[in-house]
Design a protein around this motif. Structure first.
Motif, PDB file in Angstrom:
ATOM      1  N   CYS A   4     112.424  -0.721  19.815  1.00 44.62           N
ATOM      2  CA  CYS A   4     111.929   0.085  20.579  1.00 44.62           C
ATOM      3  C   CYS A   4     112.847   1.377  20.920  1.00 44.62           C
ATOM      4  N   GLY A   5     113.199   2.114  19.904  1.00 48.98           N
ATOM      5  CA  GLY A   5     114.135   3.208  19.964  1.00 48.98           C
ATOM      6  C   GLY A   5     113.427   4.493  19.851  1.00 48.98           C
ATOM      7  N   THR A   6     113.823   5.240  18.960  1.00 51.65           N
ATOM      8  CA  THR A   6     113.200   6.656  18.814  1.00 51.65           C
ATOM      9  C   THR A   6     111.690   6.476  18.580  1.00 51.65           C
ATOM     10  N   VAL A   7     111.409   5.601  17.300  1.00 57.65           N
ATOM     11  CA  VAL A   7     109.992   5.380  16.952  1.00 57.65           C
ATOM     12  C   VAL A   7     109.230   4.433  17.684  1.00 57.65           C
ATOM     13  N   ARG A  38     117.391  -5.049  21.741  1.00 55.97           N
ATOM     14  CA  ARG A  38     118.658  -5.920  21.705  1.00 55.97           C
ATOM     15  C   ARG A  38     119.037  -6.086  22.778  1.00 55.97           C
ATOM     16  N   ASP A  39     118.877  -5.130  24.089  1.00 57.86           N
ATOM     17  CA  ASP A  39     119.389  -5.293  25.555  1.00 57.86           C
ATOM     18  C   ASP A  39     117.976  -4.748  26.472  1.00 57.86           C
ATOM     19  N   ARG A  44     115.249   2.594  30.054  1.00 64.97           N
ATOM     20  CA  ARG A  44     114.258   3.339  28.750  1.00 64.97           C
ATOM     21  C   ARG A  44     113.163   4.096  29.172  1.00 64.97           C
ATOM     22  N   LEU A  70     110.549  -2.176  13.990  1.00 66.20           N
ATOM     23  CA  LEU A  70     111.095  -0.721  13.932  1.00 66.20           C
ATOM     24  C   LEU A  70     112.666  -1.078  14.413  1.00 66.20           C
ATOM     25  N   GLY A  72     115.112  -1.477  11.926  1.00 69.89           N
ATOM     26  CA  GLY A  72     115.945  -0.863  10.838  1.00 69.89           C
ATOM     27  C   GLY A  72     117.021  -1.770  10.576  1.00 69.89           C
ATOM     28  N   GLY A  94     108.706   0.767   9.060  1.00 68.64           N
ATOM     29  CA  GLY A  94     109.272   1.998   8.564  1.00 68.64           C
ATOM     30  C   GLY A  94     110.678   1.790   7.692  1.00 68.64           C
ATOM     31  N   ASN A  95     111.005   0.560   7.615  1.00 64.29           N
ATOM     32  CA  ASN A  95     112.349   0.317   7.267  1.00 64.29           C
ATOM     33  C   ASN A  95     112.718   0.669   5.814  1.00 64.29           C
ATOM     34  N   LYS A  96     112.853   1.644   5.227  1.00 73.07           N
ATOM     35  CA  LYS A  96     113.084   1.986   3.843  1.00 73.07           C
ATOM     36  C   LYS A  96     114.306   1.070   3.206  1.00 73.07           C
ATOM     37  N   ALA A 296     110.514  13.150   9.846  1.00 67.33           N
ATOM     38  CA  ALA A 296     111.259  12.028  10.838  1.00 67.33           C
ATOM     39  C   ALA A 296     110.764  12.490  12.519  1.00 67.33           C
ATOM     40  N   GLY A 297     111.611  11.659  13.105  1.00 68.64           N
ATOM     41  CA  GLY A 297     111.147  12.154  14.385  1.00 68.64           C
ATOM     42  C   GLY A 297     110.444  10.885  15.047  1.00 68.64           C
ATOM     43  N   THR A 301     106.857  10.013  13.148  1.00 67.71           N
ATOM     44  CA  THR A 301     107.014   8.602  12.512  1.00 67.71           C
ATOM     45  C   THR A 301     105.840   7.643  13.155  1.00 67.71           C
TER      46      THR A 301
HETATM   47  P1  NDP Z   1     116.643   3.287  16.814  1.00 67.47           P
HETATM   48  O1  NDP Z   1     117.937   2.781  16.465  1.00 67.47           O
HETATM   49  O2  NDP Z   1     116.311   4.323  17.664  1.00 67.47           O
HETATM   50  O3  NDP Z   1     115.922   2.009  17.512  1.00 67.47           O
HETATM   51  C1  NDP Z   1     116.108   0.724  16.937  1.00 67.47           C
HETATM   52  C2  NDP Z   1     115.576  -0.230  18.190  1.00 67.47           C
HETATM   53  O4  NDP Z   1     115.833  -1.684  17.401  1.00 67.47           O
HETATM   54  C3  NDP Z   1     116.169  -0.312  19.183  1.00 67.47           C
HETATM   55  O5  NDP Z   1     115.173  -0.567  20.324  1.00 67.47           O
HETATM   56  C4  NDP Z   1     117.222  -1.342  19.337  1.00 67.47           C
HETATM   57  O6  NDP Z   1     117.413  -2.351  20.740  1.00 67.47           O
HETATM   58  C5  NDP Z   1     116.311  -2.335  18.484  1.00 67.47           C
HETATM   59  N1  NDP Z   1     117.291  -3.393  17.977  1.00 67.47           N
HETATM   60  C6  NDP Z   1     118.445  -3.341  17.271  1.00 67.47           C
HETATM   61  N2  NDP Z   1     119.157  -4.738  17.068  1.00 67.47           N
HETATM   62  C7  NDP Z   1     118.247  -5.393  17.399  1.00 67.47           C
HETATM   63  C8  NDP Z   1     117.955  -6.724  17.501  1.00 67.47           C
HETATM   64  N3  NDP Z   1     118.935  -7.765  16.660  1.00 67.47           N
HETATM   65  N4  NDP Z   1     116.965  -7.412  18.033  1.00 67.47           N
HETATM   66  C9  NDP Z   1     115.855  -6.669  18.654  1.00 67.47           C
HETATM   67  N5  NDP Z   1     116.180  -5.439  18.579  1.00 67.47           N
HETATM   68  C10 NDP Z   1     116.963  -4.841  18.169  1.00 67.47           C
HETATM   69  O7  NDP Z   1     115.672   3.159  15.529  1.00 67.47           O
HETATM   70  P2  NDP Z   1     114.742   4.274  14.983  1.00 67.47           P
HETATM   71  O8  NDP Z   1     113.374   4.274  15.942  1.00 67.47           O
HETATM   72  O9  NDP Z   1     114.989   5.652  14.665  1.00 67.47           O
HETATM   73  O10 NDP Z   1     114.267   3.612  13.617  1.00 67.47           O
HETATM   74  C11 NDP Z   1     113.336   2.584  13.338  1.00 67.47           C
HETATM   75  C12 NDP Z   1     112.955   2.408  12.053  1.00 67.47           C
HETATM   76  O11 NDP Z   1     112.212   3.315  11.747  1.00 67.47           O
HETATM   77  C13 NDP Z   1     114.362   2.237  11.115  1.00 67.47           C
HETATM   78  O12 NDP Z   1     113.947   1.294   9.974  1.00 67.47           O
HETATM   79  C14 NDP Z   1     114.298   3.813  10.356  1.00 67.47           C
HETATM   80  O13 NDP Z   1     114.764   3.663   9.185  1.00 67.47           O
HETATM   81  C15 NDP Z   1     112.626   4.062  10.482  1.00 67.47           C
HETATM   82  N6  NDP Z   1     112.413   5.260  10.520  1.00 67.47           N
HETATM   83  C16 NDP Z   1     113.107   6.257  11.352  1.00 67.47           C
HETATM   84  C17 NDP Z   1     112.706   7.575  11.535  1.00 67.47           C
HETATM   85  C18 NDP Z   1     113.284   8.389  12.644  1.00 67.47           C
HETATM   86  O14 NDP Z   1     112.964   9.511  12.748  1.00 67.47           O
HETATM   87  N7  NDP Z   1     114.090   7.868  13.626  1.00 67.47           N
HETATM   88  C19 NDP Z   1     111.983   8.367  10.635  1.00 67.47           C
HETATM   89  C20 NDP Z   1     111.228   7.326   9.613  1.00 67.47           C
HETATM   90  C21 NDP Z   1     111.494   5.996   9.525  1.00 67.47           C
HETATM   91  P3  NDP Z   1     117.805  -1.568  21.861  1.00 67.47           P
HETATM   92  O15 NDP Z   1     117.172  -0.353  22.228  1.00 67.47           O
HETATM   93  O16 NDP Z   1     118.125  -2.560  23.026  1.00 67.47           O
HETATM   94  O17 NDP Z   1     119.200  -0.889  21.328  1.00 67.47           O
END
Ligand code: NDP
Ligand code: HSE
Length: 423
Positions: A4-7, A38-39, A44, A70, A72, A94-96, A296-297, A301
């Motif tokens: 639950c990060g950017t996307v 992760r945390d 958030r 999501l 990655g 979305g994991n290329k 992206a973004g 996305t």
């Molecule tokens: P972020 O790094 O913003 O978010 C990753 C999320 O994954 C975070 O919430 C993180 O947790 C969580 N995470 C990491 N490790 C673990 C784990 N071991 N167990 C559970 N959760 C975990 O990534 P994005 O949102 O940018 O990208 C996500 C996917 O989308 C990727 O595959 C990327 O390639 C793809 N994508 C992204 C684009 C973009 O513009 N950002 C565009 C197109 C595709 P925590 O928040 O606690 O750190």
């Protein structure tokens, strides 16, 4: 939801805000049951209800109808997706990087579990390129795909082109604005684009193409002087992902590569600015199709992720399933030597009668056909700079021609050799 990060944040927000719309489109209410991160205790966006957060990703992956990955990267994403399939869930990702490295394993696991596997967001963010190649082009024969599929590098090259920045200055700006990561390797060295090129080529040519099959060159070596020269030739420099089918007297198979190239200023890809993406598909019957948008973004996305969510949910409700991997064509993957590209060769020559004839003779001797020649006076004596653009040529022929030019006394210097794409 896994991640639950950017996307992911935008996916949760939209799923909750537009739940009525999605219920109507999918035929059933979509309930977000858990969001693994992760945390779970980290602060958030308030769009994500805290009670949904968990650090138990395996439970989320194995106890739901739909799993949206999501996170990655390769692990734990791969293991979690395989666990989700085994538990009967359809997966959207979305994991290329993961698909380019482990696509066949994932497709086989989805097929064995008779569930859906969707990945529209893996290529060019909001732009529906996966759908176009997988479904819209199913009635045609794709001959080539040419695309700007990495927003970060397009932003950097565009800043260099429009503001005259050096690569390092433009990279620093991209990092300040959050386009480029602190470690920009995957973007600037072309690896992100290469993963997308592998997915594009697999879909376009019904052949398994992995990351190792893609010839990759990034943009670190592009200088401000290269950009000035490109402008003098009426071109822009773009990092391109290229997937080409060859079926001629010299080669049969597919060539997949990522590298910077000159693109004529009047070509549609030359006017793709900032972090935007664009993909040009050429097919036998359809001709040229151009796709353009945000690659992206978070929200763009999320749009692609949610289209897959609605499709997978509708299959749960009404029956049906996503198209399976199609690798029936199994075309040979050609090496970098099979790439057919136009070249721009810049020479410093003795400005004497017959010099141009000698240069033309060297190209002819090595079967490289010249498209255009431009000569400009060189300050400081009887020397001239000659810029030659060739028709498409095999790299071996071009290299032989360049070696031949270097051995000619009238050729004082081979200043640069650059690829030209887009006609
Ligand atoms: P972020 O790094 O913003 O978010 C990753 C999320 O994954 C975070 O919430 C993180 O947790 C969580 N995470 C990491 N490790 C673990 C784990 N071991 N167990 C559970 N959760 C975990 O990534 P994005 O949102 O940018 O990208 C996500 C996917 O989308 C990727 O595959 C990327 O390639 C793809 N994508 C992204 C684009 C973009 O513009 N950002 C565009 C197109 C595709 P925590 O928040 O606690 O750190
Ligand atoms: N880093 C990627 C880019 C994100 O710059 O395009 C989208 O895949």
């Amino acid at each position: 939801m896994l991640g639950c990060g950017t996307v992911g944040t935008q996916v949760v927000r939209l799923l909750l805000e537009q739940s009525e719309e999605f219920a109507a489109r999918a035929g059933a209410r979509l309930e977000v049951t858990g969001v693994a991160v992760r945390d779970a205790s980290a602060p958030r966006d308030q769009a994500v209800p805290r009670e949904l957060l968990t650090d138990d990703a395996t439970r989320v992956a194995t106890s739901n109808d739909l799993v949206i990955e999501l996170i990655g990267g390769i692990e734990p994403a791969r293991t979690l997706i395989l666990a989700a399939f085994r538990a009967g869930a359809s997966v959207i990702t979305g994991n290329k990087a993961l698909i380019a490295a482990h696509g066949p394993e994932l497709y086989a696991a989805a097929a064995a579990a008779e569930v859906d596997f969707y990945y529209e967001a893996a290529v060019a963010g909001a732009i529906p390129v996966v759908y176009a190649l997988r479904e819209s082009m199913a009635g045609d024969l794709v001959t080539s795909v040419l695309g700007i599929v990495n927003g970060t590098t397009n932003y950097i090259l565009d800043e260099m082109s429009t503001k005259g920045l050096s690569f390092d200055q433009a990279l620093a700006t991209a990092q300040e604005l959050g386009y480029a990561e602190a470690d920009p390797t995957a973007d600037v060295d072309g690896l992100d684009a290469a993963a997308k090129a592998a997915i594009i080529a697999s879909l376009a040519f019904h052949t398994r193409v992995g990351l190792d099959d893609v010839t990759v060159e990034g943009i670190r070596s592009v200088t401000a002087a290269d950009i000035r020269e490109a402008h003098a030739s009426g071109c822009e420099i773009k990092l391109l992902a290229i997937a080409q089918r060859r079926d001629d007297d010299h080669a049969r198979g597919i060539s997949v590569r990522v590298h910077p190239a000159l693109v004529p200023a009047d070509h549609p890809l030359a006017s793709v600015h900032g972090a935007f993406n664009a993909v040009l598909i050429e097919a036998q019957s359809a001709g040229r199709l151009m796709f353009y948008g945000q690659g992206a973004g978070g929200a763009p996305t999320a749009s692609a992720v949610l289209s897959d969510v609605v499709a997978a949910a509708a299959h749960r409700v009404h029956g049906g399933q996503a198209p399976r991997e199609s690798s029936y064509a199994d075309l040979p993957i050609l090496g970098p030597e099979a790439a057919l590209t136009r070249y721009q060769v810049q020479l410093r020559v003795d400005d004497q009668p017959g010099s141009l004839a000698i240069v033309a003779g060297v190209f002819a001797e090595h079967e490289v056909s010249i498209d255009s020649v431009r000569q400009s006076a060189y300050v400081g004596g009887s020397r001239a700079v000659v810029t030659i653009v060739t028709h498409r040529a095999a790299v071996a022929h071009l290299e032989a021609a360049v070696a031949g030019l270097r051995s000619e006394a009238r050729v004082l210097d081979v200043v640069s050799v650059q690829r030209v794409e887009g006609e």
